[in-house]
Design a protein around this motif. Sequence first.
Motif, mmCIF file in Angstrom:
data_model
loop_
_atom_site.group_PDB
_atom_site.id
_atom_site.type_symbol
_atom_site.label_atom_id
_atom_site.label_comp_id
_atom_site.label_asym_id
_atom_site.label_seq_id
_atom_site.Cartn_x
_atom_site.Cartn_y
_atom_site.Cartn_z
ATOM 1 N N ASP A 66 -14.613 -14.537 -47.107
ATOM 2 C CA ASP A 66 -13.793 -14.329 -45.913
ATOM 3 C C ASP A 66 -12.325 -14.139 -46.292
ATOM 4 O OD1 ASP A 66 -15.984 -14.510 -44.289
ATOM 5 O OD2 ASP A 66 -15.617 -16.578 -43.643
ATOM 6 N N ALA A 67 -11.866 -14.905 -47.275
ATOM 7 C CA ALA A 67 -10.476 -14.781 -47.714
ATOM 8 C C ALA A 67 -10.207 -13.399 -48.302
ATOM 9 C CB ALA A 67 -10.159 -15.868 -48.747
ATOM 10 N N VAL A 68 -11.126 -12.914 -49.148
ATOM 11 C CA VAL A 68 -10.944 -11.590 -49.756
ATOM 12 C C VAL A 68 -10.950 -10.505 -48.690
ATOM 13 C CG1 VAL A 68 -11.935 -9.903 -51.343
ATOM 14 C CG2 VAL A 68 -11.949 -12.334 -51.943
ATOM 15 N N LEU A 78 -5.924 -3.735 -54.264
ATOM 16 C CA LEU A 78 -6.742 -4.460 -55.227
ATOM 17 C C LEU A 78 -5.908 -4.962 -56.397
ATOM 18 C CD1 LEU A 78 -10.041 -2.360 -55.461
ATOM 19 C CD2 LEU A 78 -9.685 -4.555 -54.339
ATOM 20 N N ALA A 79 -4.888 -4.216 -56.772
ATOM 21 C CA ALA A 79 -4.054 -4.610 -57.910
ATOM 22 C C ALA A 79 -3.346 -5.933 -57.659
ATOM 23 C CB ALA A 79 -3.031 -3.520 -58.213
ATOM 24 N N GLU A 80 -3.073 -6.254 -56.405
ATOM 25 C CA GLU A 80 -2.356 -7.494 -56.075
ATOM 26 C C GLU A 80 -3.303 -8.617 -55.663
ATOM 27 O OE1 GLU A 80 0.750 -6.779 -53.260
ATOM 28 O OE2 GLU A 80 1.254 -4.836 -54.141
ATOM 29 N N LEU A 81 -4.598 -8.354 -55.706
ATOM 30 C CA LEU A 81 -5.588 -9.362 -55.301
ATOM 31 C C LEU A 81 -5.913 -10.242 -56.504
ATOM 32 C CD1 LEU A 81 -7.370 -10.133 -52.812
ATOM 33 C CD2 LEU A 81 -9.174 -8.758 -53.856
ATOM 34 N N SER A 82 -5.173 -11.319 -56.671
ATOM 35 C CA SER A 82 -5.347 -12.208 -57.810
ATOM 36 C C SER A 82 -6.250 -13.383 -57.457
ATOM 37 C CB SER A 82 -3.990 -12.743 -58.275
ATOM 38 O OG SER A 82 -3.409 -13.546 -57.263
ATOM 39 N N VAL A 83 -6.816 -14.023 -58.490
ATOM 40 C CA VAL A 83 -7.636 -15.217 -58.275
ATOM 41 C C VAL A 83 -6.812 -16.313 -57.615
ATOM 42 C CG1 VAL A 83 -8.869 -17.074 -59.458
ATOM 43 C CG2 VAL A 83 -9.240 -14.697 -60.147
ATOM 44 N N GLU A 84 -5.544 -16.450 -58.023
ATOM 45 C CA GLU A 84 -4.684 -17.478 -57.443
ATOM 46 C C GLU A 84 -4.505 -17.269 -55.943
ATOM 47 O OE1 GLU A 84 -4.095 -15.729 -60.090
ATOM 48 O OE2 GLU A 84 -3.758 -17.121 -61.763
ATOM 49 N N ARG A 85 -4.305 -16.010 -55.548
ATOM 50 C CA ARG A 85 -4.082 -15.730 -54.123
ATOM 51 C C ARG A 85 -5.364 -15.928 -53.320
ATOM 52 N NH1 ARG A 85 -0.170 -10.983 -51.940
ATOM 53 N NH2 ARG A 85 -0.147 -11.611 -49.740
ATOM 54 N N ALA A 87 -7.835 -17.994 -54.064
ATOM 55 C CA ALA A 87 -8.089 -19.434 -53.967
ATOM 56 C C ALA A 87 -7.184 -20.086 -52.929
ATOM 57 C CB ALA A 87 -7.891 -20.083 -55.335
ATOM 58 N N ARG A 88 -5.915 -19.703 -52.926
ATOM 59 C CA ARG A 88 -4.968 -20.280 -51.966
ATOM 60 C C ARG A 88 -5.370 -19.927 -50.531
ATOM 61 N NH1 ARG A 88 -0.864 -18.424 -54.189
ATOM 62 N NH2 ARG A 88 -0.370 -16.634 -52.862
ATOM 63 N N THR A 89 -5.762 -18.676 -50.315
ATOM 64 C CA THR A 89 -6.146 -18.241 -48.969
ATOM 65 C C THR A 89 -7.437 -18.922 -48.515
ATOM 66 O OG1 THR A 89 -5.117 -16.085 -49.391
ATOM 67 C CG2 THR A 89 -6.634 -16.228 -47.528
ATOM 68 N N ALA A 90 -8.377 -19.109 -49.456
ATOM 69 C CA ALA A 90 -9.664 -19.729 -49.119
ATOM 70 C C ALA A 90 -9.568 -21.243 -49.005
ATOM 71 C CB ALA A 90 -10.703 -19.359 -50.173
ATOM 72 N N GLY A 91 -8.465 -21.819 -49.490
ATOM 73 C CA GLY A 91 -8.310 -23.269 -49.428
ATOM 74 C C GLY A 91 -9.123 -24.007 -50.475
ATOM 75 N N VAL A 92 -9.342 -23.367 -51.625
ATOM 76 C CA VAL A 92 -10.061 -24.004 -52.725
ATOM 77 C C VAL A 92 -9.216 -23.896 -53.993
ATOM 78 C CG1 VAL A 92 -12.304 -23.468 -51.696
ATOM 79 C CG2 VAL A 92 -11.294 -21.885 -53.354
ATOM 80 N N GLY A 93 -9.613 -24.637 -55.018
ATOM 81 C CA GLY A 93 -8.906 -24.581 -56.281
ATOM 82 C C GLY A 93 -9.375 -23.410 -57.140
ATOM 83 N N LYS A 94 -8.522 -22.982 -58.042
ATOM 84 C CA LYS A 94 -8.911 -21.893 -58.947
ATOM 85 C C LYS A 94 -10.127 -22.268 -59.778
ATOM 86 C CE LYS A 94 -5.114 -21.115 -61.188
ATOM 87 N NZ LYS A 94 -4.235 -20.498 -62.200
ATOM 88 N N ALA A 95 -10.198 -23.536 -60.169
ATOM 89 C CA ALA A 95 -11.337 -23.979 -60.982
ATOM 90 C C ALA A 95 -12.651 -23.771 -60.237
ATOM 91 C CB ALA A 95 -11.171 -25.444 -61.371
ATOM 92 N N THR A 96 -12.627 -23.938 -58.914
ATOM 93 C CA THR A 96 -13.835 -23.725 -58.110
ATOM 94 C C THR A 96 -14.295 -22.285 -58.211
ATOM 95 O OG1 THR A 96 -13.167 -25.465 -56.576
ATOM 96 C CG2 THR A 96 -14.790 -23.873 -55.788
ATOM 97 N N LEU A 97 -13.354 -21.349 -58.166
ATOM 98 C CA LEU A 97 -13.699 -19.931 -58.287
ATOM 99 C C LEU A 97 -14.234 -19.614 -59.671
ATOM 100 C CD1 LEU A 97 -12.035 -19.790 -55.625
ATOM 101 C CD2 LEU A 97 -11.238 -17.551 -56.392
ATOM 102 N N TYR A 98 -13.575 -20.157 -60.697
ATOM 103 C CA TYR A 98 -13.982 -19.827 -62.064
ATOM 104 C C TYR A 98 -15.319 -20.465 -62.446
ATOM 105 C CZ TYR A 98 -9.604 -17.465 -63.194
ATOM 106 O OH TYR A 98 -8.571 -16.568 -63.235
ATOM 107 N N ARG A 99 -15.702 -21.527 -61.739
ATOM 108 C CA ARG A 99 -17.029 -22.083 -61.988
ATOM 109 C C ARG A 99 -18.126 -21.156 -61.489
ATOM 110 N NH1 ARG A 99 -14.709 -27.273 -60.904
ATOM 111 N NH2 ARG A 99 -15.179 -27.060 -58.670
#
Length: 242
Positions: A66-68, A78-85, A87-99
């Motif tokens: 939903d965040a993406v 797409l070039a500005e769509l970072s993992v950090e952004r 994760a922040r929009t989805a309300g989760v940590g980056k580690a959660t995404l990388y898992r």
Amino acid sequence: MSRQDGGTPEPHDAGRRSGVPGESPGPAPAGPPPAAPAAPCDALPEAAGARRGRPRSEGVEAAVFDAVVGLLDEGLPLAELSVERIARTAGVGKATLYRRWAGKEELLVDLLRSIEPPDPVLPGTSVRADLVALLESMRERGVAKRNSTLLHNVFAQMQLYPKLWDAYHLTVIEPRRRLALDAVRRGVAGGEIRADLDLEFVNDLLTGPLLLRTVIRPGGSLEPGLAERVVDTVMEGLRPRG
């Protein structure tokens, strides 16, 4: 022995509650009242474990997708769509995404697969039926891309990012291409397709019209029945001679 039935107390409880003979029993010690039984205690950890497992991971995936989608709908390239952004929009940590995903490319490929129609289940009754199912799946994906602004925009940008396009090609397009090649091989082995033809060339003949109308001529007709018409027309030239 646990008090799962909520009835007869344990033997040591009975001795404690009986008091001294001839005397009135004192107040019962504090503890759970002998009320109607609840769910067995040993079932609670299992139920809690079920709540902590798959549903929670599905919730994370939905929040990330939903965040993406929200960020792309807002016009974020797409070039500005970072993992950090994300994760922040989805309300989760980056580690959660990388898992769950190795990186942004893998995440976007998963998102696209969740939006596109599912891969076809081949009937296996004949080579013609399998080829029609494969081409019908291509037609449905072409229609979905036309009807979805998100899919249209992502595909328009995706080919500008070789790493993302390669990931999509490797994990989505290539498996579908192998399905089609396997169907063509079965046609050759069963005598329905000439054995003197290059398999890749045969596959191109079959998929070419669909790709033409979805990529090169995006306004071309993708009417129902197109898959059957393409397969039947091409198969006329593929059948063994004599």
